[in-house]
Design a protein around this motif. Structure first.
Motif, short mmCIF file in Angstrom:
data_model
loop_
_atom_site.label_atom_id
_atom_site.label_comp_id
_atom_site.label_asym_id
_atom_site.label_seq_id
_atom_site.Cartn_x
_atom_site.Cartn_y
_atom_site.Cartn_z
N ASP A 174 -0.19 12.50 1.80
CA ASP A 174 1.15 12.07 1.36
C ASP A 174 2.21 12.88 2.08
OD1 ASP A 174 0.31 10.07 -0.25
OD2 ASP A 174 0.54 11.15 -2.15
N TYR A 181 -4.53 0.38 -5.10
CA TYR A 181 -5.23 -0.79 -5.64
C TYR A 181 -6.69 -0.44 -5.89
CZ TYR A 181 -1.12 -3.42 -4.31
OH TYR A 181 0.17 -3.88 -4.20
N ARG A 206 -1.64 3.18 6.34
CA ARG A 206 -0.40 3.86 5.94
C ARG A 206 0.13 4.72 7.09
NH1 ARG A 206 -2.45 5.82 0.30
NH2 ARG A 206 -1.99 4.00 -0.95
N GLU A 245 4.99 11.69 4.97
CA GLU A 245 6.43 11.98 4.83
C GLU A 245 6.97 12.66 6.09
OE1 GLU A 245 9.01 11.25 2.83
OE2 GLU A 245 7.45 9.94 2.00
N ALA A 255 -5.42 13.65 -0.92
CA ALA A 255 -4.32 12.70 -1.22
C ALA A 255 -2.97 13.40 -1.06
CB ALA A 255 -4.49 12.16 -2.63
N GLN A 256 -2.87 14.62 -1.60
CA GLN A 256 -1.60 15.35 -1.50
C GLN A 256 -1.30 15.72 -0.04
OE1 GLN A 256 -0.84 18.63 -4.16
NE2 GLN A 256 -1.96 17.66 -5.81
N TYR A 274 0.81 -1.22 0.00
CA TYR A 274 0.00 0.00 0.00
C TYR A 274 0.85 1.27 0.00
CZ TYR A 274 -4.45 -2.32 0.55
OH TYR A 274 -5.57 -3.07 0.33
N ASN A 275 2.12 1.14 0.35
CA ASN A 275 2.95 2.35 0.39
C ASN A 275 3.43 2.76 -1.00
OD1 ASN A 275 2.79 2.90 3.17
ND2 ASN A 275 4.10 1.10 3.51
N VAL A 322 -9.25 10.57 0.42
CA VAL A 322 -8.10 10.55 -0.48
C VAL A 322 -8.45 9.79 -1.76
CG1 VAL A 322 -6.34 10.83 1.30
CG2 VAL A 322 -7.15 8.54 0.75
N ASN A 323 -9.76 9.61 -1.98
CA ASN A 323 -10.26 8.92 -3.17
C ASN A 323 -9.79 7.48 -3.32
OD1 ASN A 323 -12.05 10.76 -4.79
ND2 ASN A 323 -10.31 12.11 -4.42
N GLU A 324 -9.49 6.85 -2.20
CA GLU A 324 -9.25 5.40 -2.23
C GLU A 324 -10.59 4.69 -2.40
OE1 GLU A 324 -6.79 3.22 -2.08
OE2 GLU A 324 -5.09 4.57 -1.86
N ASP A 333 1.34 2.50 10.14
CA ASP A 333 2.66 1.88 9.96
C ASP A 333 3.75 2.78 10.56
OD1 ASP A 333 1.70 -0.32 8.72
OD2 ASP A 333 2.14 0.35 6.67
N VAL A 375 -7.13 1.90 4.05
CA VAL A 375 -5.78 1.99 3.49
C VAL A 375 -5.03 3.20 4.08
CG1 VAL A 375 -4.50 2.34 1.35
CG2 VAL A 375 -6.51 0.88 1.37
N HIS A 426 1.61 4.54 -6.52
CA HIS A 426 0.99 5.52 -5.62
C HIS A 426 1.37 6.95 -5.99
CE1 HIS A 426 -0.73 7.11 -1.98
NE2 HIS A 426 0.41 7.70 -1.69
N LYS A 485 -2.09 12.67 -10.17
CA LYS A 485 -3.00 11.68 -9.59
C LYS A 485 -4.40 12.23 -9.33
CE LYS A 485 -3.11 8.61 -5.66
NZ LYS A 485 -2.35 8.18 -4.49
N ASP A 486 -4.48 13.45 -8.80
CA ASP A 486 -5.79 14.03 -8.48
C ASP A 486 -6.66 14.11 -9.74
OD1 ASP A 486 -5.14 14.36 -5.85
OD2 ASP A 486 -4.32 16.36 -6.17
N GLN A 522 -7.77 10.72 -10.85
CA GLN A 522 -8.87 10.20 -10.03
C GLN A 522 -10.19 10.82 -10.46
OE1 GLN A 522 -7.14 11.10 -6.21
NE2 GLN A 522 -6.76 8.95 -5.76
#
Lengths: 190, 528
Positions: free
Chosen positions: B183, A10, B211, B187, B179-180, A5-6, B295-297, B214, B207, A55, A60-61, A64
């Motif tokens: 992320d 998926y 993340r 970090e 999402a941004q 997932y990192n 985050v649109n997962e 972890d 998800v 990822h 990406k935005d 999506q």
């Protein structure tokens, strides 16, 4: 199969089996790679597909957003076809019910024969029945033709939208030049 | 064909027969389009409604035997109605409550008093005030150096209303998507050394949480002080297993206002704040919660448009203080705040950053007043992005006045609802402004969850929606800034979003059923 997932996103989708290749093509354009395809456990006419995408894919935005719009457009195609004749079916159903009721009443009036006005009512009912049958045929034909045209227009608008979404996605995602390159990319990702 | 293969074939046939034909009008079905955890809320709501029924019944029963009891109830209701009219509520809310109390005179006043935060939240508010008084020393003097006159006025209001400081020397980074934002959070979490504070309305298994977990797990094992506050209603899908895992690893997890099956209007006050503080150096806030849809997962309501902002520098201390105050309120244990302050990196920035919070702990509606002040300061443009648009009359009037005065007023709203009944009122409220020159935009196939207000000179990023709940009932937080970079980044986000929106030229016509539904919903909207 363990998921990373990192490094990857998926996506699990169930897709109508007869449209699988076309729909997967759309997902590939959006940067997704097929991981696994199998029969859906719940529906026999669907295929279950697992996809993944890096990822940290650029844009990406936007991808999506395009994906959601693409899925919505794809699903709306079925919706348009499924609901194309709702209005005409309703009108025809009402007219057919009128026809059946009037036919029944006319038969009842003609068969009773004990009253002079029964004949009059019988003829009125028969005329209404014939008129409703005729109206059902004419309205059905006209409405259906109009609905077909409207549905065709909507479908072509959706297809155009999908084409424009695909074109935009192609600009955002660096597409592999050929299959070998794609496979090489998958091996590297794996 | 041998026996075993025949058996396996028949098993396959049976399993195939058990499978159904897919009957939905779809070619693609996304496997994550589902919501979780609503059972707990529905169950609690039903139990609470049952208790409410019993209260009303007990209040009403004697009336059947004693006619003068009815008279007493009617007299109390009339006195209560006068009390409502003389209170400091919004005019709309007053009208609804007066009508409610008079129509349901046999028990309506009980519900009014039970819902009145003046009485029911008084004890909690006293505790908040005690905490504020103890921790005030950690807020610097109100500064707002270099601020424009309008900005200075708003900062001055914030300073007097809630003792919120306006900081310079703070670097901001705007994120146009959840999402941004996350992320970046992930970090930065990797480099946490001493403490991580997280306060979120919605934390859900998935998800995104995995993340983050972890890293948090690793940090907790390294001895970093990790604390998490979550709201019990927002975090319906935050599993007991996950919470236990966190607690076992040394993370301090606290729930805000636990959802209990006991009739109390305090349940209405939810912690809608979103705060992350890392080592007192970096802080985050914005609309995004810690759940996959942000985050649109997951795509529960189409594309999810959200935003966030990162703070580095002096203003981080304010975010730390907001978190610690809430932590002390929940844990009911006072402790020394001083180890958590002054860790920020010394930066130079001439712009003003004013972090603020609002909620039932303050008598004033701070979040609403900041919005009003920003709206009134707009000279050329006023852009708003919000998921819900159910403000009270004063805010609506300010927007109309600005549009009529020639300011370019634009509001971006979702085109996909998350709550249909709220969306009905939202659309209706927004489209009524079109005739005054306000431009309404619906982001196609999307749910807009961003809470942004932008003028030509300043921006507000935070958790505050344009609705009564955010203005009056929820604990919210926001950042007001005149940072040119942020203003430009937010403006660019708006400009990127407009082409993807539908822009109705006039208000949609409602059918009879819809019009009646909207009228009823509008009537109770002050209570929503």
């Amino acid at each position: 199969m363990s998921k990373d997932y990192n490094n990857f996103d998926y996506l699990s989708v169930s897709v109508k089996s007869d449209q699988l290749s076309r729909i997967l093509q759309c997902y590939r354009v959006l940067g997704w790679t097929e991981v696994k395809t199998e029969d859906d456990k719940r529906y026999y006419d669907m295929s279950y597909v697992r996809l993944r995408r890096p990822h940290k894919i650029p844009n990406k935005d936007r991808l999506q957003y395009l994906q959601v719009r693409m899925e919505s457009a794809i699903n709306s195609l079925v919706e348009i076809v499924g609901r194309a004749h709702v209005k005409s079916t309703a009108v025809i159903s009402v007219l057919v019910i009128i026809f059946l009721v009037c036919t029944g009443l006319a038969a009842w009036q003609f068969l009773s024969l004990n009253q002079a006005y029964s004949q009059v009512y019988g003829w009125i009912c028969a005329v209404v029945a014939c008129a409703s049958a005729l109206a059902a045929c004419i309205a059905g034909a006209c409405l259906r033709r109009r609905e077909r045209r409207a549905a065709a227009d909507k479908i072509s608008a959706r297809l155009k939208l999908m084409q424009s979404l695909i074109a935009e996605a192609k600009l955002l995602v660096p597409q592999p030049q050929n299959e070998e390159e794609e496979r090489a990319g998958e091996v590297n990702n794996g | 064909m041998d026996k075993s293969s025949r058996a396996s074939h028949s098993l396959e046939d049976r399993s195939r027969r058990r499978r159904q034909r897919f009957t939905e009008d779809k070619l693609v079905k996304i496997r994550t389009e589902h919501s979780a955890g609503s059972f707990k809320t529905i169950f609690a709501a039903l139990i609470i409604l049952f208790q409410l029924g019993i209260i009303i019944l007990l209040g009403t029963l004697p009336a059947f035997a004693l006619w003068w009891y009815l008279l007493i109830l009617a007299a109390i209701s009339i006195i209560t109605a006068f009390s409502v009219l003389s209170s400091h509520r919004a005019a709309q809310a007053k009208a609804v409550w007066v009508l409610f109390v008079l129509v349901f005179f046999f028990g309506g006043f009980i519900i009014y008093f039970m819902s009145n935060d003046k009485y029911m939240y008084a004890r909690a508010r006293r505790r908040h005030r005690a905490i504020f008084a103890r921790s005030e020393k950690f807020l610097p003097e109100y500064a707002a150096l270099n601020a424009a006159p309008d900005m200075k006025l708003t900062c001055s209001y914030l300073s007097r209303a809630g003792k919120f400081a306006a900081y310079n020397n703070t670097k901001l980074q705007y994120f146009p998507s959840g999402a941004q934002l996350f992320d970046d959070v992930i970090e930065k979490l990797k480099s946490a050394r001493s403490f991580v504070f997280i306060e979120y309305y919605a934390v859900s298994d998935g998800v995104l949480l995995n993340r983050i977990w972890d890293i948090l797990k690793q940090k907790a094992e390294e001895g970093v002080d990790v604390r998490l506050i979550y709201d019990d209603v927002g975090s319906r899908a935050f599993s007991r297993g996950m919470r236990k895992k966190m607690r076992d690893s040394g993370v301090q997890v606290k729930v805000f206002n636990r959802l209990i099956s006991w009739f109390t209007f305090a349940m209405n006050y939810r912690d809608h704040r979103k705060i992350i503080v890392i080592d007192g150096c970096i802080a985050y806030t914005g609309g995004s919660n810690i759940a996959d849809e942000y985050v649109n997962e997951k795509h529960m309501h189409g594309y999810w448009k959200d935003t966030g902002i990162r703070l580095e520098g002096e203003a981080v201390d304010a975010m730390t203080l907001f978190f610690l105050r809430q932590w002390e309120f929940i844990t009911k244990k006072s402790f020394d705040y001083s180890p958590y302050f002054g860790h920020y990196q010394t930066l130079y920035s001439p712009y003003v950053v004013a972090p603020y919070v609002g909620g039932p702990e303050y008598e004033l509606t701070i979040c609403k007043s900041v919005f009003e002040s920003v709206i009134n300061s707009a000279r050329q443009k006023l852009y708003i992005m919000t998921p819900y648009f159910i403000p009270d009359d004063s805010v609506v009037q300010s927007l109309i006045n600005k549009a009529l005065a020639g300011v370019d007023v634009r509001i971006i709203l979702p085109s996909v609802p998350d709550k249909y009944y709220v969306y009905l009122v939202t659309r209706d409220n927004a489209e009524k402004l079109i005739k005054y020159g306000v431009k309404i935009y619906y982001l196609r196939d999307s749910f807009v969850h961003s809470k942004l207000v932008l003028t030509e000179s300043c921006a507000v990023v935070g958790t505050v929606n344009f609705d009564m709940r955010s203005f009056y009932q929820q604990f919210e937080n926001g950042i007001l800034t005149d940072d040119k970079n942020v203003v430009a980044a937010v403006a660019a986000d708006f400009e990127r979003t407009f082409p993807d929106c539908d822009h109705p030229a006039s208000a949609a016509k409602n059918g009879l059923a819809r019009a009646v539904a909207i009228a009823l919903l509008r009537f109770i909207s002050p209570l929503m």
